[in-house]
Design a protein around this motif. Structure first.
Motif, PDB file in Angstrom:
ATOM      1  N   LEU A 110       0.826  -1.201  -0.043  1.00 11.26           N
ATOM      2  CA  LEU A 110      -0.033  -0.039  -0.044  1.00 11.26           C
ATOM      3  C   LEU A 110       0.874   1.294   0.027  1.00 11.26           C
ATOM      4  O   LEU A 110       1.833   1.343   0.540  1.00 11.26           O
ATOM      5  N   THR A 111       0.340   2.336  -0.769  1.00  9.06           N
ATOM      6  CA  THR A 111       1.281   3.557  -0.928  1.00  9.06           C
ATOM      7  C   THR A 111       0.415   4.410   0.246  1.00  9.06           C
ATOM      8  O   THR A 111      -0.324   4.178   1.023  1.00  9.06           O
ATOM      9  N   ARG A 112       1.102   5.584   0.378  1.00 11.51           N
ATOM     10  CA  ARG A 112       0.862   6.294   1.546  1.00 11.51           C
ATOM     11  C   ARG A 112      -0.803   6.935   1.316  1.00 11.51           C
ATOM     12  O   ARG A 112      -1.588   7.091   2.188  1.00 11.51           O
ATOM     13  N   GLY A 113      -1.175   6.945  -0.091  1.00 12.91           N
ATOM     14  CA  GLY A 113      -2.378   7.191  -0.459  1.00 12.91           C
ATOM     15  C   GLY A 113      -3.585   6.125  -0.257  1.00 12.91           C
ATOM     16  O   GLY A 113      -4.777   6.309  -0.249  1.00 12.91           O
ATOM     17  N   GLU A 114      -3.118   4.894  -0.033  1.00 16.70           N
ATOM     18  CA  GLU A 114      -3.843   3.703   0.258  1.00 16.70           C
ATOM     19  C   GLU A 114      -3.995   3.244   1.478  1.00 16.70           C
ATOM     20  O   GLU A 114      -4.839   2.418   1.914  1.00 16.70           O
ATOM     21  N   VAL A 115      -3.075   3.762   2.660  1.00 16.00           N
ATOM     22  CA  VAL A 115      -3.237   3.207   3.949  1.00 16.00           C
ATOM     23  C   VAL A 115      -4.175   4.038   4.536  1.00 16.00           C
ATOM     24  O   VAL A 115      -4.336   5.126   4.430  1.00 16.00           O
ATOM     25  N   ARG A 116      -4.940   3.024   5.298  1.00 20.21           N
ATOM     26  CA  ARG A 116      -5.851   3.814   6.178  1.00 20.21           C
ATOM     27  C   ARG A 116      -5.594   4.965   7.212  1.00 20.21           C
ATOM     28  O   ARG A 116      -4.478   4.538   7.984  1.00 20.21           O
ATOM     29  N   GLY A 117      -6.191   5.805   7.255  1.00 21.04           N
ATOM     30  CA  GLY A 117      -5.682   7.094   8.410  1.00 21.04           C
ATOM     31  C   GLY A 117      -4.876   7.980   7.460  1.00 21.04           C
ATOM     32  O   GLY A 117      -4.516   7.850   6.548  1.00 21.04           O
ATOM     33  N   GLY A 118      -4.304   8.847   8.522  1.00 17.30           N
ATOM     34  CA  GLY A 118      -3.415   9.791   8.045  1.00 17.30           C
ATOM     35  C   GLY A 118      -3.976  10.867   7.668  1.00 17.30           C
ATOM     36  O   GLY A 118      -3.231  11.794   6.834  1.00 17.30           O
ATOM     37  N   GLY A 119      -5.304  11.121   7.699  1.00 15.86           N
ATOM     38  CA  GLY A 119      -5.995  12.427   6.921  1.00 15.86           C
ATOM     39  C   GLY A 119      -5.849  13.712   7.639  1.00 15.86           C
ATOM     40  O   GLY A 119      -5.947  14.866   7.153  1.00 15.86           O
ATOM     41  N   LYS A 120      -5.464  13.683   8.978  1.00 19.74           N
ATOM     42  CA  LYS A 120      -5.483  14.889   9.777  1.00 19.74           C
ATOM     43  C   LYS A 120      -4.176  15.008  10.170  1.00 19.74           C
ATOM     44  O   LYS A 120      -3.217  14.324  10.346  1.00 19.74           O
ATOM     45  N   LYS A 121      -3.647  16.467   9.809  1.00 19.82           N
ATOM     46  CA  LYS A 121      -2.253  16.724  10.516  1.00 19.82           C
ATOM     47  C   LYS A 121      -2.115  16.593  11.811  1.00 19.82           C
ATOM     48  O   LYS A 121      -2.788  17.069  12.772  1.00 19.82           O
ATOM     49  N   PRO A 122      -0.834  15.738  12.134  1.00 21.04           N
ATOM     50  CA  PRO A 122      -0.823  15.622  13.447  1.00 21.04           C
ATOM     51  C   PRO A 122      -0.655  16.642  14.459  1.00 21.04           C
ATOM     52  O   PRO A 122      -1.045  16.591  15.779  1.00 21.04           O
ATOM     53  N   TYR A 123       0.158  17.550  14.165  1.00 20.46           N
ATOM     54  CA  TYR A 123       0.330  18.854  14.895  1.00 20.46           C
ATOM     55  C   TYR A 123       0.579  19.907  13.794  1.00 20.46           C
ATOM     56  O   TYR A 123       0.973  19.816  12.710  1.00 20.46           O
ATOM     57  N   GLY A 129       8.905  22.589  17.587  1.00 23.03           N
ATOM     58  CA  GLY A 129      10.145  21.861  17.504  1.00 23.03           C
ATOM     59  C   GLY A 129      10.342  21.063  16.753  1.00 23.03           C
ATOM     60  O   GLY A 129      11.802  20.126  16.889  1.00 23.03           O
ATOM     61  N   TYR A 130       9.305  20.121  16.572  1.00 27.02           N
ATOM     62  CA  TYR A 130       9.426  18.881  15.537  1.00 27.02           C
ATOM     63  C   TYR A 130       9.437  19.197  14.088  1.00 27.02           C
ATOM     64  O   TYR A 130       9.044  20.399  13.898  1.00 27.02           O
ATOM     65  N   ALA A 131       9.947  18.127  13.323  1.00 31.93           N
ATOM     66  CA  ALA A 131       9.926  18.614  11.831  1.00 31.93           C
ATOM     67  C   ALA A 131       8.274  18.393  11.539  1.00 31.93           C
ATOM     68  O   ALA A 131       7.533  17.678  12.007  1.00 31.93           O
ATOM     69  N   ARG A 132       8.475  19.375  10.503  1.00 33.37           N
ATOM     70  CA  ARG A 132       6.877  19.608   9.917  1.00 33.37           C
ATOM     71  C   ARG A 132       6.247  18.201   9.304  1.00 33.37           C
ATOM     72  O   ARG A 132       6.905  17.392   8.670  1.00 33.37           O
ATOM     73  N   ARG A 133       5.114  17.937   9.684  1.00 35.89           N
ATOM     74  CA  ARG A 133       4.700  16.804   9.056  1.00 35.89           C
ATOM     75  C   ARG A 133       2.947  16.863   8.771  1.00 35.89           C
ATOM     76  O   ARG A 133       2.294  17.448   9.763  1.00 35.89           O
ATOM     77  N   GLY A 134       2.782  16.143   7.705  1.00 33.67           N
ATOM     78  CA  GLY A 134       1.296  16.421   7.169  1.00 33.67           C
ATOM     79  C   GLY A 134       0.346  15.219   7.382  1.00 33.67           C
ATOM     80  O   GLY A 134      -0.688  15.341   7.254  1.00 33.67           O
ATOM     81  N   SER A 135       1.083  14.190   7.792  1.00 32.40           N
ATOM     82  CA  SER A 135       0.337  12.933   7.779  1.00 32.40           C
ATOM     83  C   SER A 135       1.047  11.863   8.790  1.00 32.40           C
ATOM     84  O   SER A 135       2.282  11.984   8.799  1.00 32.40           O
ATOM     85  N   GLN A 136       0.312  11.087   9.482  1.00 30.61           N
ATOM     86  CA  GLN A 136       0.960  10.197  10.246  1.00 30.61           C
ATOM     87  C   GLN A 136       1.316   8.795   9.382  1.00 30.61           C
ATOM     88  O   GLN A 136       1.867   7.898   9.737  1.00 30.61           O
ATOM     89  N   ARG A 137       0.822   8.666   7.969  1.00 28.60           N
ATOM     90  CA  ARG A 137       1.161   7.666   7.119  1.00 28.60           C
ATOM     91  C   ARG A 137       2.122   7.857   6.243  1.00 28.60           C
ATOM     92  O   ARG A 137       2.121   7.304   5.215  1.00 28.60           O
ATOM     93  N   THR A 138       3.184   8.861   6.505  1.00 33.84           N
ATOM     94  CA  THR A 138       4.264   9.130   5.692  1.00 33.84           C
ATOM     95  C   THR A 138       5.155   8.028   5.518  1.00 33.84           C
ATOM     96  O   THR A 138       5.015   7.254   6.670  1.00 33.84           O
TER      97      THR A 138
END
Length: 294
Positions: A110-123, A129-138
Motif C-alpha cells: 500500500l502506498t501512503r494514499g492507500e493506507v488507512r488513516g493519516g487524513g489529519k495533520k498530527p500537529y 520544535g518537531y519536523a513538519r509533518r502533514g500525515s501520520q502515514r508518511t
C-alpha cells in the motif's frame, strides 16, 4: 577431423547442466558407475537445415537393463538438438521461461494514499520544535505507506512452441551420457517398499544419494509409493516432464516405452507442420461452434 569435430560437439553438449552453469561452481566430473556395461556409443551428428535455424540430430545408443541389473540389449535415442553454438542459449531461455511463468505476481503493498488513516495533520506546522509533518502515514514512519513497493503484475513471458521443444530435446540429449534404459518394472513391486526400490537403483548402478530422474509413460501405484520417500528421486510422466528436473538430475532413467515416446515427440521424424495444421483445424472448429451458439 570429423572425429575431432564430433568429440568437441559431445563435450559441448555434456556441459548443459546447472552445475556447469556460470551461476554455479563446476564440480569434478564423476565417472558413470556402469562400467560393466561398456562405454556408450555415440555416432556423428546429422545436420538438418530447417528454415533459417540449423538443427542437428544426435543419435545415442543406450544400454537396456533388466530388473536384476543385467544388460539385455541396446536401444537408441535419436533427438533433434540445437547446434553447439546455440544450445546453451536455447536451454537457458527455456529454463528461464519455465521458472518465470511459475511466478504468481500477487505481491502487493500500500502506498501512503492507500493506507488507512493519516487524513489529519498530527500537529501544527510551527512552534513545536518537531519536523513538519502533514500525515501520520508518511513512508518515513512505522505503519505508513511503502515507497515504490511491489504491485500485482504479470511475469509470464512467451517462448515459441518449436523452440521450447528444441530446448527440451537438447537438454535430454546432453544428459544421454548419464542415462540408462530399464525394462518395465511396475509388476515387480507387489506392495510399496522403499527398501526394494533403493536396492533396484543400486543394481542399476545408481547412487540413492545422487539426484535421479525416472521418466515413464505410466507409473504404477506401488512404484510411486515406493519412491516417494526418496528425496533425491523424481518420477515423471509425459504430462509432468519439465526442463528443470532434467537439468537438475545427475542420472536419467528411461523405460523402453519412454524412449519410444521421446523419439516420437522430440525425434527427427516428428512432423511439426502436421501438428500446426491440426491445431489450426481445432481452432477453426471452436470458432465455428462459437458462431453457431451465437
Amino acid at each position: 577431423m570429423a572425429a575431432a569435430a564430433a568429440a568437441s560437439t559431445s563435450a559441448s553438449y555434456s556441459s548443459l547442466s546447472f552445475l556447469s552453469s556460470t551461476f554455479f561452481s563446476p564440480p569434478a566430473t564423476k565417472p558413470l558407475s556402469l562400467l560393466k556395461l561398456g562405454s556408450l556409443k555415440r555416432t556423428s551428428f546429422l545436420s538438418l537445415s530447417k528454415s533459417s535455424t540449423t538443427i542437428t540430430a544426435q543419435l545415442t545408443t543406450l544400454p537396456i537393463l533388466d530388473f536384476d541389473g543385467e544388460k539385455v540389449g541396446e536401444t537408441y535415442l535419436n533427438l533433434k538438438t540445437a547446434t553447439p553454438e546455440t544450445a546453451r542459449a536455447i536451454v537457458h531461455r527455456g529454463i528461464i521461461t519455465d521458472l518465470q511463468n511459475q511466478r504468481r505476481g500477487t505481491a502487493s503493498t500500500l502506498t501512503r494514499g492507500e493506507v488507512r488513516g493519516g487524513g489529519k495533520k498530527p500537529y501544527s506546522q510551527k512552534k513545536t520544535g518537531y519536523a513538519r509533518r502533514g500525515s501520520q502515514r508518511t513512508p518515513l514512519r512505522r505503519g505508513g505507506g511503502v515507497i515504490f513497493g511491489p504491485k500485482p503484475r504479470d511475469w509470464s513471458i512467451k517462448m515459441n512452441k518449436k523452440e521450447k521443444r528444441l530446448a527440451m530435446s537438447t537438454a535430454i540429449a546432453s544428459a544421454a551420457v548419464n542415462s540408462i534404459v530399464v525394462e518395465e518394472f511396475g509388476e515387480k513391486f507387489e506392495r510399496p517398499k522403499t527398501k526394494e526400490f533403493i536396492a533396484a537403483m543400486r543394481r542399476w548402478g545408481l547412487d540413492p544419494k545422487e539426484k535421479a530422474m525416472f521418466f515413464m509413460t505410466a507409473v504404477e501405484d506401488n512404484v510411486a509409493k515406493s519412491g516417494r520417500n526418496i528425496g533425491t528421486l523424481k518420477i515423471l510422466t509425459p504430462r509432468s516432464l519439465n526442463l528443470f528436473d532434467v537439468l537438475d538430475s545427475d542420472k536419467l532413467v528411461f523405460t523402453q516405452a519412454a524412449v519410444e515416446y521421446l523419439n516420437d515427440i522430440y525425434g527427427v521424424d516428428y512432423d511439426e507442420e502436421e501438428d500446426d495444421v491440426e491445431e489450426g483445424d481445432e481452432e477453426e472448429e471452436e470458432d465455428g461452434e462459437g458462431s453457431v451458439e451465437d
